[in-house]
Design an enzyme around this catalytic site. Structure first.
Site, PDB file in Angstrom:
ATOM      1  CG  PHE A 161      -2.048  -0.969   1.141  1.00  0.00           C
ATOM      2  CD1 PHE A 161      -3.330  -0.543   0.840  1.00  0.00           C
ATOM      3  CD2 PHE A 161      -1.830  -2.320   1.348  1.00  0.00           C
ATOM      4  CE1 PHE A 161      -4.386  -1.446   0.745  1.00  0.00           C
ATOM      5  CE2 PHE A 161      -2.873  -3.234   1.260  1.00  0.00           C
ATOM      6  CZ  PHE A 161      -4.152  -2.798   0.959  1.00  0.00           C
ATOM      7  CB  ALA A 162       2.422   3.274  -2.241  1.00  0.00           C
ATOM      8  CE1 TYR A 166       4.431   5.214   5.358  1.00  0.00           C
ATOM      9  CE2 TYR A 166       2.614   6.781   5.383  1.00  0.00           C
ATOM     10  CZ  TYR A 166       3.565   6.046   6.053  1.00  0.00           C
ATOM     11  OH  TYR A 166       3.670   6.140   7.422  1.00  0.00           O
ATOM     12  CG  ASP A 251       4.274  -1.564   6.551  1.00  0.00           C
ATOM     13  OD1 ASP A 251       3.173  -2.080   6.269  1.00  0.00           O
ATOM     14  OD2 ASP A 251       4.548  -1.112   7.676  1.00  0.00           O
ATOM     15  CG  HIS A 273       7.402  -5.385  16.606  1.00  0.00           C
ATOM     16  ND1 HIS A 273       8.492  -4.542  16.810  1.00  0.00           N
ATOM     17  CD2 HIS A 273       6.373  -4.584  16.225  1.00  0.00           C
ATOM     18  CE1 HIS A 273       8.129  -3.303  16.560  1.00  0.00           C
ATOM     19  NE2 HIS A 273       6.850  -3.294  16.202  1.00  0.00           N
ATOM     20  CD  GLU A 343       2.107  -4.119  14.871  1.00  0.00           C
ATOM     21  OE1 GLU A 343       2.799  -4.099  13.828  1.00  0.00           O
ATOM     22  OE2 GLU A 343       2.427  -3.524  15.919  1.00  0.00           O
TER      23      GLU A 343
END
Length: 392
Positions: A161-162, A166, A251, A273, A343
């Site tokens: 996703f941009a 972004y 991302d 993470h 998240e």
């Protein structure tokens, strides 16, 4: 003009022999009709019998039709792929000709042979309590698993996703993906963006395809983040399941720094993470408010996973995104927002639907965190940026 005159001839008298001949002729016609009817009847019975036998010996036909009808009926609804694909799998198993199965063998690979008495690595955890492997460099032989994977002729989708600012990260993301991501395999890039014209026109290798999907530019970055679950879920049922077998979701403000291959693929795959892989579980930033659908009690949960990089089969990702999006929607109706947005819902799902494979922090790292001796590779790393400027 020529006139043709028709002359009618008078019929001769009707005799007894004519009567006999006529009777014989009528009987022959009736006989032929009877024979024709019997022949047709026999053919019909024969064809019905053959069709019955064929259906009996090929049960998959009826199941395939019912599965297809179920698929058409459910298209665009909640679960359009489950019934059709599960029925297809069950049918294919029933219709296997076991005597004609061929065994695919691996080529003669040269590699260091394992030992049953020696772990590949002892400085890190390489196995979860539910027997899912934790993938670190040095715990697998890529040549072996890559050759095994090739025999399936699978396709992989990379979802990114941009949206808004972004989009500036896309050129580096796609450039490095072409260098390091699933090299030698069929890949579909799915770029969700509100600026299709800003997607770079890069040269792709053979069997690599770029799809641009227009996405809504929500005002808050939190909404953009949470909406990803719905977007992925919807496009699986509309497009992805037709084109790929596995999905990898990443991302956009990251870049590939080393090879990322089929070692990351399984039914459902999550990444540890990097900020919490070495901390105690009571310090994990789970959603602890009982009012949220993302709530995880203090005595539950295994690891803390980052939603910046995860993978799975199309079906595995479909189920996960459906549950997470449903939770997000229920929270919205209650006026609640989970502490770490999608998240938090992602971690709630994984607490009760264990991932079948776990990726180490090699697959999500930020160089601002420094170096760690246990990291032999940094495969997918954050691009330096000012989060406040990018998000606002």
């Amino acid at each position: 003009m020529v006139l043709v005159k028709t002359v009618s001839k008078e019929k001769p008298p009707f005799t007894v022999s004519d009567k006999v001949n006529q009777d014989v002729s009528v009987k022959m016609k009736n006989f032929r009709k009877c024979c024709g009817f019997l022949t047709i009847s026999v053919l019909v019975v024969f064809m019905v019998s053959m069709v019955h036998i064929w259906f009996h010996r090929n049960e998959y036909f009826s199941f395939s039709i019912s599965g297809f009808q179920s698929y058409i009926t459910n298209l665009g609804q909640q679960e359009p792929i489950d019934d059709f694909k599960e029925n297809s799998l069950a049918v294919s198993q029933r219709c296997i000709d076991w005597d004609k199965l061929q065994t695919a063998s691996l080529p003669n690979l040269k590699y260091a042979k394992p030992s049953a008495l020696q772990l590949p690595r002892t400085d890190v955890n390489i196995l979860t309590p539910w027997l899912a492997p934790i993938i670190w460099e040095g715990t697998y032989n890529y040549d072996i698993i890559n050759e095994q994977f090739k025999q399936g002729n699978y396709s992989i989708g990379l979802v990114v996703f941009a949206v808004k600012k972004y989009v500036q990260f896309l050129p580096e993301f796609l450039r490095t993906a072409e260098l390091y991501f699933m090299v030698g395999h069929k890949v579909h890039y799915y770029v969700f963006t509100d600026q299709p014209e800003a997607v770079p026109n890069i040269t792709l290798k053979t069997n690599r395809f770029l799809h641009v999907v227009e996405s809504e530019p929500y005002k808050r970055w939190q909404d953009v983040s949470m909406q990803r679950m719905e977007s992925i879920h919807q496009h699986i049922s509309n497009q992805f399941y037709k084109e790929v077998d596995y999905l990898v979701c990443a991302d956009s403000d990251m870049k590939f720094n080393d090879y990322v291959g089929v070692e990351i693929l399984d039914e459902l795959v999550a990444t540890l993470h990097p900020a919490y892989y070495g901390t105690e579980r009571n310090h994990f930033p789970y959603e602890r408010r009982g009012v949220s659908e993302a709530y995880i009690p203090a005595d539950e949960g295994d690891f803390y996973y980052m939603a910046a990089f995860y993978a799975g089969t199309v079906k595995g990702i479909y189920k996960m995104t459906q549950v997470c999006y449903d939770g997000i929607q229920k929270d919205r109706k209650k006026g609640v927002e989970a502490v770490w947005h999608e998240e938090s819902h992602f971690n709630k799902y994984l607490a009760y639907h264990k991932p079948t494979k776990v990726l180490s922090p090699e697959y999500i790292w930020d160089n601002a965190m420094g170096n760690r001796e246990i990291l032999k590779k940094k495969r997918f790393i954050a691009v330096p940026k000012d989060h406040n400027k990018i998000r606002n």
